[in-house]
Structure formats: C-alpha cells, structure tokens
Motif scaffolding. Structure first.
Motif, PDB file in Angstrom:
ATOM      1  N   PRO A  92       4.892  55.116 -11.645  1.00 24.79           N
ATOM      2  CA  PRO A  92       6.031  54.204 -11.824  1.00 24.79           C
ATOM      3  C   PRO A  92       7.011  54.736 -12.868  1.00 24.79           C
ATOM      4  CG  PRO A  92       4.178  53.405 -13.099  1.00 24.79           C
ATOM      5  CD  PRO A  92       3.680  54.625 -12.345  1.00 24.79           C
ATOM      6  N   ARG A  93       8.258  54.325 -12.749  1.00 31.18           N
ATOM      7  CA  ARG A  93       9.266  54.714 -13.730  1.00 31.18           C
ATOM      8  C   ARG A  93       9.010  53.971 -15.035  1.00 31.18           C
ATOM      9  NH1 ARG A  93       9.850  58.197 -10.507  1.00 31.18           N
ATOM     10  NH2 ARG A  93      11.714  58.708  -9.332  1.00 31.18           N
ATOM     11  N   PRO A  94       9.410  54.538 -16.181  1.00 35.41           N
ATOM     12  CA  PRO A  94       9.218  53.851 -17.463  1.00 35.41           C
ATOM     13  C   PRO A  94       9.918  52.492 -17.489  1.00 35.41           C
ATOM     14  CG  PRO A  94       9.843  56.145 -17.809  1.00 35.41           C
ATOM     15  CD  PRO A  94      10.015  55.883 -16.348  1.00 35.41           C
ATOM     16  N   THR A  95       9.271  51.511 -18.075  1.00 36.21           N
ATOM     17  CA  THR A  95       9.875  50.196 -18.247  1.00 36.21           C
ATOM     18  C   THR A  95      11.105  50.309 -19.140  1.00 36.21           C
ATOM     19  OG1 THR A  95       7.666  49.203 -18.122  1.00 36.21           O
ATOM     20  CG2 THR A  95       9.429  47.828 -19.024  1.00 36.21           C
ATOM     21  N   SER A  96      12.179  49.606 -18.802  1.00 36.54           N
ATOM     22  CA  SER A  96      13.346  49.605 -19.685  1.00 36.54           C
ATOM     23  C   SER A  96      12.953  48.930 -20.996  1.00 36.54           C
ATOM     24  CB  SER A  96      14.518  48.861 -19.045  1.00 36.54           C
ATOM     25  OG  SER A  96      14.201  47.506 -18.828  1.00 36.54           O
TER      26      SER A  96
ATOM     27  N   TRP B  47       7.200  53.792 -24.015  1.00 39.56           N
ATOM     28  CA  TRP B  47       7.004  54.047 -25.446  1.00 39.56           C
ATOM     29  C   TRP B  47       6.837  55.541 -25.725  1.00 39.56           C
ATOM     30  CZ3 TRP B  47       3.324  49.473 -24.773  1.00 39.56           C
ATOM     31  CH2 TRP B  47       3.957  48.279 -25.125  1.00 39.56           C
ATOM     32  N   MET B  48       6.117  56.234 -24.842  1.00 39.78           N
ATOM     33  CA  MET B  48       5.934  57.670 -25.022  1.00 39.78           C
ATOM     34  C   MET B  48       7.254  58.416 -24.857  1.00 39.78           C
ATOM     35  SD  MET B  48       2.917  58.473 -25.912  1.00 39.78           S
ATOM     36  CE  MET B  48       3.104  60.220 -25.590  1.00 39.78           C
ATOM     37  N   PHE B  49       8.051  58.009 -23.883  1.00 44.35           N
ATOM     38  CA  PHE B  49       9.326  58.681 -23.627  1.00 44.35           C
ATOM     39  C   PHE B  49      10.264  58.529 -24.826  1.00 44.35           C
ATOM     40  CE2 PHE B  49      13.425  59.258 -21.260  1.00 44.35           C
ATOM     41  CZ  PHE B  49      13.161  60.531 -20.781  1.00 44.35           C
ATOM     42  N   MET B  50      10.341  57.321 -25.405  1.00 37.43           N
ATOM     43  CA  MET B  50      11.197  57.104 -26.566  1.00 37.43           C
ATOM     44  C   MET B  50      10.694  57.873 -27.783  1.00 37.43           C
ATOM     45  SD  MET B  50      12.443  53.115 -26.325  1.00 37.43           S
ATOM     46  CE  MET B  50      10.839  52.365 -26.011  1.00 37.43           C
ATOM     47  N   THR B  51       9.376  57.923 -27.946  1.00 38.55           N
ATOM     48  CA  THR B  51       8.796  58.697 -29.058  1.00 38.55           C
ATOM     49  C   THR B  51       9.172  60.168 -28.938  1.00 38.55           C
ATOM     50  OG1 THR B  51       6.906  57.177 -29.262  1.00 38.55           O
ATOM     51  CG2 THR B  51       6.649  59.384 -30.198  1.00 38.55           C
ATOM     52  N   LEU B  52       9.024  60.706 -27.755  1.00 35.12           N
ATOM     53  CA  LEU B  52       9.313  62.126 -27.535  1.00 35.12           C
ATOM     54  C   LEU B  52      10.805  62.428 -27.656  1.00 35.12           C
ATOM     55  CD1 LEU B  52       6.822  62.791 -24.626  1.00 35.12           C
ATOM     56  CD2 LEU B  52       6.789  63.927 -26.863  1.00 35.12           C
ATOM     57  N   LYS B  53      11.661  61.498 -27.218  1.00 31.16           N
ATOM     58  CA  LYS B  53      13.100  61.721 -27.361  1.00 31.16           C
ATOM     59  C   LYS B  53      13.489  61.778 -28.837  1.00 31.16           C
ATOM     60  CE  LYS B  53      14.784  58.475 -24.668  1.00 31.16           C
ATOM     61  NZ  LYS B  53      15.836  57.686 -23.970  1.00 31.16           N
ATOM     62  N   GLY B  54      12.947  60.856 -29.636  1.00 30.43           N
ATOM     63  CA  GLY B  54      13.227  60.882 -31.066  1.00 30.43           C
ATOM     64  C   GLY B  54      12.683  62.134 -31.726  1.00 30.43           C
ATOM     65  N   LEU B  55      11.462  62.521 -31.332  1.00 37.95           N
ATOM     66  CA  LEU B  55      10.842  63.708 -31.921  1.00 37.95           C
ATOM     67  C   LEU B  55      11.570  64.981 -31.506  1.00 37.95           C
ATOM     68  CD1 LEU B  55       8.579  64.823 -33.664  1.00 37.95           C
ATOM     69  CD2 LEU B  55       7.140  64.919 -31.624  1.00 37.95           C
ATOM     70  N   HIS B  56      11.997  65.040 -30.252  1.00 38.86           N
ATOM     71  CA  HIS B  56      12.754  66.207 -29.792  1.00 38.86           C
ATOM     72  C   HIS B  56      14.031  66.369 -30.610  1.00 38.86           C
ATOM     73  CE1 HIS B  56      14.608  69.248 -27.391  1.00 38.86           C
ATOM     74  NE2 HIS B  56      15.465  68.438 -26.797  1.00 38.86           N
TER      75      HIS B  56
END
Length: 337
Positions: free
Chosen positions: A287-291, A121-130
């Motif tokens: 661990p890697r981010p959950t898909s 969830w954090m990775f997707m948030t940051l990708k959108g924000l970036h």
C-alpha cells in the motif's frame, strides 16, 4: 562599547522580549526546556535554555553544534530553530513546539497501526535524514522520542545536541563518529520498533548491547565485514547464527524485510543510504504511505493522571534536552555501527 556591539545587544533584547516562558517541561544536566509563547505570532514554542554558567570553558561544543546544525537545515521533516538569544550566562534556543513524539505513539495501545502508517513515518524520517546528510550533518541520536509529531501528523527530526558535520567518508574519523551509515542503523532499529511495538535490540551496557545484537542478527564474520577485526578495541564474541527476520517480523512483506536487512547490515560501507532507502521498492509498492494528516494520533479520550501527564511531558522534553552535553566518551569496548 562600539556601535555594532550596542546594535547586537539591542537586537538580543528585542528577541528575548518577544518570547515568554510559561512552564518548565523538563531539565537535563546542562539545559532546561520550557513551554513558551511567541507574543508576535501567538504560537506556542519550546525554549531550550542552555546553562552556560556551569561550563568551565565557556560555550560547550555540543551547544555550538546544535545551533549550527539547526541553522543549516531547512526541511519540512526537520525541527525548526526559530530564534536564539542570550540572557545573563544562558543561551536560549527557540524551537518550534510539537506536542507529541513517535515513542508515545508506539506505546499508545489504543492505536492500531497498519503497514501504510509505518511506511509513512519511515518515509518522513528518511526524507528528513536525507536532507541532513545532503547538508553534511550526522544526527547521531536518532530514536523514536527524538522524532516529534505535529498536530497535522508531520514527523520532524529533533534534538541535534550530538549532531556534527562530516566530510569525505574516506577520511579517518573517531570510532564514536563514523559516517552517515551510523544514522541508518538507528533508522533500522526504529523501523523494527514500529513493526514490533517494542524497543528492538535493547542493551544495558556496551558488552550487553553487542551480545543482544549478535543474538538477534548473528555474529558478524570477516567475510561480510573484512575491516571488522581492525576496529579500535575489537574483541571476539560468541558465534551466533545469522538471523531470519521473517520469523520475528511475521506481518512484514518481502520488501519490508529486505529494506530492514539493508539498514541493519553490519558493514557500514555496504549499508543502504537514506537516498537509496527512499528509492527502495518498499515505498513504491502497495500500500502507498498514509498521508500525514490521516496518521494515527494519541487518543484525546484517555484521561491521564497527573503523574502520567508529568511522564508524558518528561518524555517530550527529552527530545529537546540533551542531558549529557559532555560527549567525551570513555575507552570504547564496542563495535560502532
């Protein structure tokens, strides 16, 4: 009426006829959100009707900013603006419809999170924000109920009613605007809320908000934030000691704690950016981010009362309705992070 004006009117009418409004999801001061239907694709949509008739000076600047921001942005982790049409004195924004949001997921006690889920969830948030920041757009209203979740688990930034363009970070801006670092502070609070499963740093007024922040993180010093005392309406606060995140976030590893600290750094010039955060070891280490397809979802087995269903719809509608489009703030008595 000119040929061009007639053509524009015809296009607007055709666009309006394409969508049907089925039921109201929520209402704010200047906007109403409906669940709609695209008769061409047979898909559900959200239709945000901005009531321009209530505005004395025509189209509100927040509505202009929202339309402009959504038209400029195109990313899997940002909500899509599908169409815009006018009807009488109302402007209608047709937005892709997503059934839930991150706040509802956080509050669903039937769901159990693991580190990899939070990381996703954090990775997707940051990708959108970036993507927003690369497009020179500040969101300025990031919170869990403005992070919508699709049926496949894809997270998307929504509600750009307070968004605005920004340029050179060295140029002066109002204390309410600041730079892209303000969004990163919000992401830090979301990160903390995901780990705690409860809102982090809640305050019920400007002064109470600052007291809450300082108790939790420690009162900022001139050494760590030299420009602090020169901020508009700066006032002195009680001195609280610097926080030890490890004592509160007991399940977080050193990478998570380091990233959180970099997001919640007082000095905006030293705060981590979205691009830097995406490259942080927190995301590349195990661990890697959950898909997104495998992320926890709201339980379908929960039988909701009608009141609970209404509350869920109201919460979701908040991600589309900006209930205070007039963003003219009163005198600021706060530090802006």
């Amino acid at each position: 009426m000119s040929h061009q004006a007639l053509l524009a009117e015809d296009i607007n009418l055709l666009t309006e006829k394409r969508y049907t409004k089925e039921k109201k999801l929520g209402e704010g001061t200047y906007a109403v959100v409906y669940l709609g239907h695209d008769t061409k694709t047979n898909l559900k949509v959200a239709i945000k009707k901005i009531k321009l008739g209530n505005m004395k000076n025509g189209l509100d600047i927040s509505a202009i900013r929202e339309v402009k921001a959504l038209k400029d942005l195109d990313h899997p982790n940002v909500i899509k603006l599908l169409d815009v049409y006018s009807h009488k004195k109302n402007l209608n924004l047709v937005i892709e419809y997503l059934e839930t949001d991150l706040e509802l997921i956080i509050k669903d006690k039937n769901l159990v999170f693991i580190t990899a889920d939070i990381k996703s969830w954090m990775f997707m948030t940051l990708k959108g924000l970036h993507h927003c920041h690369q497009s020179w757009i500040l969101h300025r209203d990031l919170k869990p109920n403005n992070l919508l979740i699709s049926t496949t688990g894809q997270l998307k930034l929504a509600d750009f009613g307070l968004a605005r363009d920004f340029g050179d970070a060295s140029l002066p801006m109002t204390s309410e605007t600041v730079t892209s670092s303000i969004d990163m502070w919000a992401v830090g609070c979301i990160f903390a809320e995901l780990m705690l499963r409860t809102p982090y740093l809640p305050g019920d007024s400007d002064v109470d908000q600052l007291q809450t922040i300082f108790r939790a993180l420690g009162t900022p010093t001139d050494e760590e934030w030299p420009e602090m005392s020169k901020l508009p309406n700066f006032i002195e606060f009680n001195k609280f000691p610097k926080a030890n995140f490890a004592e509160l976030f007991t399940a977080a590893d050193s990478y998570a704690l380091d990233l959180l600290a970099k997001m919640l750094t007082y000095n905006p010039n030293k705060r981590i950016s979205a691009q830097e955060a995406l490259a942080h070891p927190y995301f590349s280490n195990f661990p890697r981010p959950t898909s997104h397809e495998k992320l926890p979802k709201i339980s379908k087995l929960i039988v909701e009362t009608e009141a609970q269903q209404d509350e869920r719809k109201r919460k979701l509608a908040q991600a589309f309705v900006n209930s205070s489009l007039d963003e003219s703030p009163g005198p600021a008595k706060k530090l802006v992070f």
